[in-house]
Structures are given as structure tokens and as C-alpha cells.
Design an enzyme around this catalytic site. Structure first.
Site, PDB file in Angstrom:
ATOM      1  N   ASN A  43       0.916  -1.354   0.005  1.00  0.00           N
ATOM      2  CA  ASN A  43       0.031  -0.103  -0.146  1.00  0.00           C
ATOM      3  C   ASN A  43       1.103   1.095   0.026  1.00  0.00           C
ATOM      4  O   ASN A  43       1.987   1.332   0.741  1.00  0.00           O
ATOM      5  CB  ASN A  43      -1.123  -0.024   1.299  1.00  0.00           C
ATOM      6  N   GLU A  45       0.138   5.206   0.479  1.00  0.00           N
ATOM      7  CA  GLU A  45      -0.658   6.293   0.990  1.00  0.00           C
ATOM      8  C   GLU A  45      -0.229   7.501   0.505  1.00  0.00           C
ATOM      9  O   GLU A  45       0.820   7.719  -0.149  1.00  0.00           O
ATOM     10  CB  GLU A  45      -1.016   6.130   2.487  1.00  0.00           C
ATOM     11  N   CYS A  54      -4.220   0.484  -2.568  1.00  0.00           N
ATOM     12  CA  CYS A  54      -3.933  -0.571  -1.730  1.00  0.00           C
ATOM     13  C   CYS A  54      -2.682  -1.248  -2.380  1.00  0.00           C
ATOM     14  O   CYS A  54      -2.329  -1.430  -3.517  1.00  0.00           O
ATOM     15  CB  CYS A  54      -5.328  -1.478  -1.831  1.00  0.00           C
ATOM     16  N   GLU A  56      -2.984  -4.644  -3.001  1.00  0.00           N
ATOM     17  CA  GLU A  56      -3.332  -5.409  -4.228  1.00  0.00           C
ATOM     18  C   GLU A  56      -3.417  -4.648  -5.596  1.00  0.00           C
ATOM     19  O   GLU A  56      -2.839  -5.151  -6.542  1.00  0.00           O
ATOM     20  CB  GLU A  56      -5.030  -5.956  -4.150  1.00  0.00           C
ATOM     21  N   CYS A  87     -10.535  -4.921   0.301  1.00  0.00           N
ATOM     22  CA  CYS A  87     -11.843  -3.926   0.317  1.00  0.00           C
ATOM     23  C   CYS A  87     -12.484  -4.143  -1.060  1.00  0.00           C
ATOM     24  O   CYS A  87     -12.023  -4.815  -1.863  1.00  0.00           O
ATOM     25  CB  CYS A  87     -10.804  -2.489   0.523  1.00  0.00           C
ATOM     26  N   CYS A  90     -10.663  -3.546  -4.106  1.00  0.00           N
ATOM     27  CA  CYS A  90      -9.807  -4.686  -4.622  1.00  0.00           C
ATOM     28  C   CYS A  90     -10.344  -5.917  -4.825  1.00  0.00           C
ATOM     29  O   CYS A  90      -9.844  -6.621  -5.820  1.00  0.00           O
ATOM     30  CB  CYS A  90      -8.793  -4.631  -3.502  1.00  0.00           C
TER      31      CYS A  90
END
Ligand code: THU
Length: 129
Positions: A43, A45, A54, A56, A87, A90
Site C-alpha cells: 500500500n 498512502e 492498496c 493489491e 476491500c 480490490c
């Protein structure tokens, strides 16, 4: 070491490189693709929070850029005691690059805690327009 164990190791290593100063929740993802290659992501940010991505998404982008087309297996690792489940966004990303055999392993510091088929993750997902 089998492929799933290797994916777990790669995902833990990717999580160590996560850029997550805001949530402090490091996630790593590792994919074994149909081309036989391994791809990783973490991830990343951003100070503008919604801009963050993310793990993924990073791993899938690496797979596509590297020439892989279908995810055979993916390990999603959270550097935490809680189970990380992908999530909603994802799930849509994973399903786009999955087939009926694709496995999604959810892992934490205790190891792989749950494995499902990708097509179990997103019932009634967006498919056509
Ligand atoms: N995160 C992932 O990278 N993958 C998931 O499946 C769940 C959440 C990240 C996004 C954010 O950087 C942090 O975890 C906390 O939500």
C-alpha cells in the site's frame, strides 16, 4: 518451499516496504501469475487520503506491466494480528484478472488464515456495460 509459502514470504517482504504513515497499517500483496512469475505490491498512502492505493492494486499493476494476465494465487498480508480481507474496490480489481481457479489467501503475522476462490469474493459484481 511451495508456491503459497513463497507468496507469503514475498507479501511479508513487500509489506515491510509499505508507505503507510497515516494509517500505520502495512499491507503487502504477492501474486503468482499465469506466466509463472511472481509480482508484488504494497500500500502507498498519500497526504490526500483518498489518493492512496492498496497493496493489491500495486501487485496487479506490476503483474500487468510484467506481462502476466491471470492471477493463479494471491496472498494479501497485513502486518497485524487482525485478518485482512480485500476491500470492495480490490475485490473488483482481483476478479477482473482471475479465473474460476484463482485462489485468494488472506494472511497476517500468524500466517495464512483464510483461503477463498476469487469468484467467492464478489457476488453480483459489476461485469458488463
Ligand atoms: N489496505 C490494503 O492495502 N489492502 C486491503 O485489502 C485493505 C486495506 C490498505 C489501505 C490503507 O493504506 C491501509 O491498508 C489502511 O486501510
Amino acid at each position: 518451499m511451495n508456491n503459497t509459502q513463497k507468496l507469503f514470504k514475498l507479501a511479508t517482504q513487500a509489506a515491510q516496504k509499505a508507505y503507510c504513515p497515516y494509517s500505520k497499517f502495512a499491507v503487502g500483496a504477492a501474486i503468482l501469475a499465469d506466466d509463472g512469475n511472481f509480482y508484488v505490491g504494497c500500500n502507498v498512502e498519500n497526504i490526500s487520503y483518498p489518493v492512496g492505493t492498496c497493496a493489491e492494486a500495486g501487485a496487479i499493476a506490476a503483474m500487468i506491466a510484467g506481462g502476466g494476465k491471470i492471477i493463479s494465487e494471491i496472498v494479501i498480508f497485513a502486518d497485524a494480528k487482525t485478518l485482512v480481507s480485500p476491500c470492495g474496490a480490490c475485490r473488483q480489481r482481483i476478479v477482473e484478472f482471475s479465473d474460476e481457479n484463482t485462489l485468494v489467501h488472506m494472511a497476517n503475522i500468524e500466517g495464512i488464515k483464510k483461503t477463498v476462490k476469487a469468484n467467492q469474493l464478489l457476488p453480483f459484481g459489476f461485469e458488463e456495460f
